[in-house]
Write an enzyme that holds these catalytic residues in place. Structure first.
Site, PDB file in Angstrom:
ATOM      1  N   GLU A 171     -23.054  40.162 -34.701  1.00 50.68           N
ATOM      2  CA  GLU A 171     -24.423  40.004 -34.519  1.00 50.68           C
ATOM      3  C   GLU A 171     -25.439  40.530 -35.382  1.00 50.68           C
ATOM      4  OE1 GLU A 171     -25.919  39.996 -30.257  1.00 50.68           O
ATOM      5  OE2 GLU A 171     -24.232  38.285 -29.922  1.00 50.68           O
ATOM      6  N   ASN A 178     -18.530  35.895 -23.241  1.00 48.16           N
ATOM      7  CA  ASN A 178     -18.805  36.567 -21.809  1.00 48.16           C
ATOM      8  C   ASN A 178     -18.509  35.153 -20.998  1.00 48.16           C
ATOM      9  OD1 ASN A 178     -20.442  36.891 -19.444  1.00 48.16           O
ATOM     10  ND2 ASN A 178     -21.533  38.392 -20.351  1.00 48.16           N
ATOM     11  N   TYR A 232     -26.948  43.564 -15.360  1.00 42.56           N
ATOM     12  CA  TYR A 232     -27.887  43.982 -14.603  1.00 42.56           C
ATOM     13  C   TYR A 232     -28.352  43.434 -13.274  1.00 42.56           C
ATOM     14  CZ  TYR A 232     -28.240  46.278 -18.992  1.00 42.56           C
ATOM     15  OH  TYR A 232     -28.196  46.869 -20.262  1.00 42.56           O
ATOM     16  N   ARG A 277     -31.558  31.936 -17.452  1.00 38.95           N
ATOM     17  CA  ARG A 277     -30.491  31.027 -18.232  1.00 38.95           C
ATOM     18  C   ARG A 277     -30.451  29.781 -17.494  1.00 38.95           C
ATOM     19  NH1 ARG A 277     -26.860  34.187 -17.876  1.00 38.95           N
ATOM     20  NH2 ARG A 277     -27.170  35.207 -19.774  1.00 38.95           N
ATOM     21  N   ASP A 326     -28.748  34.223 -26.534  1.00 44.92           N
ATOM     22  CA  ASP A 326     -28.933  35.751 -26.496  1.00 44.92           C
ATOM     23  C   ASP A 326     -29.759  36.082 -25.407  1.00 44.92           C
ATOM     24  OD1 ASP A 326     -27.768  38.055 -27.492  1.00 44.92           O
ATOM     25  OD2 ASP A 326     -30.011  38.348 -28.443  1.00 44.92           O
TER      26      ASP A 326
HETATM   27  P1  ITT Z   1     -21.959  36.990 -26.352  1.00 44.28           P
HETATM   28  O1  ITT Z   1     -22.959  37.371 -27.134  1.00 44.28           O
HETATM   29  O2  ITT Z   1     -20.635  36.829 -26.410  1.00 44.28           O
HETATM   30  O3  ITT Z   1     -22.254  35.489 -25.447  1.00 44.28           O
HETATM   31  P2  ITT Z   1     -22.622  39.135 -24.312  1.00 44.28           P
HETATM   32  O4  ITT Z   1     -22.370  39.615 -22.941  1.00 44.28           O
HETATM   33  O5  ITT Z   1     -23.130  40.031 -25.547  1.00 44.28           O
HETATM   34  O6  ITT Z   1     -22.014  37.879 -24.497  1.00 44.28           O
HETATM   35  P3  ITT Z   1     -25.864  38.673 -24.528  1.00 44.28           P
HETATM   36  O7  ITT Z   1     -26.120  39.505 -25.714  1.00 44.28           O
HETATM   37  O8  ITT Z   1     -26.506  37.629 -24.268  1.00 44.28           O
HETATM   38  O9  ITT Z   1     -24.259  38.483 -24.020  1.00 44.28           O
HETATM   39  O10 ITT Z   1     -26.532  39.459 -23.338  1.00 44.28           O
HETATM   40  C1  ITT Z   1     -26.232  41.263 -23.358  1.00 44.28           C
HETATM   41  C2  ITT Z   1     -26.158  41.670 -22.186  1.00 44.28           C
HETATM   42  O11 ITT Z   1     -27.237  41.696 -21.233  1.00 44.28           O
HETATM   43  C3  ITT Z   1     -24.912  41.406 -21.247  1.00 44.28           C
HETATM   44  O12 ITT Z   1     -23.795  41.998 -21.758  1.00 44.28           O
HETATM   45  C4  ITT Z   1     -25.403  41.859 -19.931  1.00 44.28           C
HETATM   46  O13 ITT Z   1     -25.042  42.978 -19.645  1.00 44.28           O
HETATM   47  C5  ITT Z   1     -26.782  41.521 -19.843  1.00 44.28           C
HETATM   48  N1  ITT Z   1     -27.285  40.161 -19.376  1.00 44.28           N
HETATM   49  C6  ITT Z   1     -27.419  39.028 -19.919  1.00 44.28           C
HETATM   50  N2  ITT Z   1     -27.727  38.051 -18.993  1.00 44.28           N
HETATM   51  C7  ITT Z   1     -27.450  38.380 -17.933  1.00 44.28           C
HETATM   52  C8  ITT Z   1     -27.520  38.049 -16.572  1.00 44.28           C
HETATM   53  O14 ITT Z   1     -27.831  36.630 -16.243  1.00 44.28           O
HETATM   54  N3  ITT Z   1     -27.259  38.808 -15.553  1.00 44.28           N
HETATM   55  C9  ITT Z   1     -27.306  40.115 -15.758  1.00 44.28           C
HETATM   56  N4  ITT Z   1     -26.973  40.602 -16.997  1.00 44.28           N
HETATM   57  C10 ITT Z   1     -27.178  39.850 -17.984  1.00 44.28           C
END
Ligand code: ITT
Length: 182
Positions: A36, A9, A141, A167, A64
């Site tokens: 995962e 991401n 979101y 984060r 995560d």
């Molecule tokens: P990686 O696992 O490859 O790092 P990912 O997009 O799957 O990428 P996460 O599992 O950490 O990352 O996050 C799951 C989802 O939660 C992500 O795809 C977003 O839709 C949401 N999310 C995570 N952090 C966010 C943020 O800071 N702002 C808004 N939505 C977020």
């Protein structure tokens, strides 16, 4: 010091790279295809860091994260990515239509693994879900979430996100721990 951040991401990478700079750490994005596991944020991220280390044999960081809505029993939580891809923020707004409580939080579990030791750091930001999509910054979101004490969504005011986010808290804690043991 250079460190690999394992994530697919780009938004997560760009945000974290800024936090790393304050600790003199240069982040490099590594997109490794890792299946995962199911579990808590902590279970998921420790398993991922371990697999990533086995692959690249270099210390790694990753996180995560998820969006947890009080009145939906923490849904979408660990399923945040799947849910936004399937129903989007529009779907969440629909699910929230008849809910009185709008409380929600983002959680981020940041992890470091160097082949023998783990470091973990959790960051949480509380706020509320709104009933419309507002703003064009950020991702996921962000357009439906207003952090406590503010009136704009993370997607409307990215500076606020960078100062108060889950984060930011998680990785500031993690980078502190890493620097202390250097
Ligand atoms: P990686 O696992 O490859 O790092 P990912 O997009 O799957 O990428 P996460 O599992 O950490 O990352 O996050 C799951 C989802 O939660 C992500 O795809 C977003 O839709 C949401 N999310 C995570 N952090 C966010 C943020 O800071 N702002 C808004 N939505 C977020």
């Amino acid at each position: 010091m250079e460190l690999f951040m394992v994530t697919s991401n780009i938004h997560k990478f760009v945000e974290t790279r800024e936090f790393a700079k304050e600790y003199g750490i240069k982040l490099i994005q590594k997109n490794i295809d890792i299946q995962e596991i199911r579990g808590t944020l902590e279970d998921i991220i420790m398993a991922k860091a371990k697999k990533a280390y086995e692959e690249i044999k270099t210390p790694v960081i990753c996180d995560d994260s998820g969006f947890f809505i009080d009145s939906l029993n923490d849904f979408p939580g660990e399923f945040s990515r799947f849910v936004i891809e399937k129903i989007g923020n529009e779907g969440i707004i629909k699910l929230m239509e008849n809910k009185e409580s709008k409380g929600a939080e983002f959680r981020c579990m940041a992890c470091y693994f160097d082949g023998s030791n783990f470091k973990l750091s959790l960051g949480i930001v509380r706020g509320k879900v709104i009933d419309e999509i507002r703003g064009r910054f950020g991702f996921g979101y962000d357009p439906i979430f207003i952090p406590e004490g503010f009136t704009k969504t993370f997607a409307e005011d990215f500076e606020i996100k960078m100062k108060t986010s889950h984060r930011k808290k998680a990785f500031t804690g993690l980078f502190k721990k890493i620097s202390e043991t250097k």
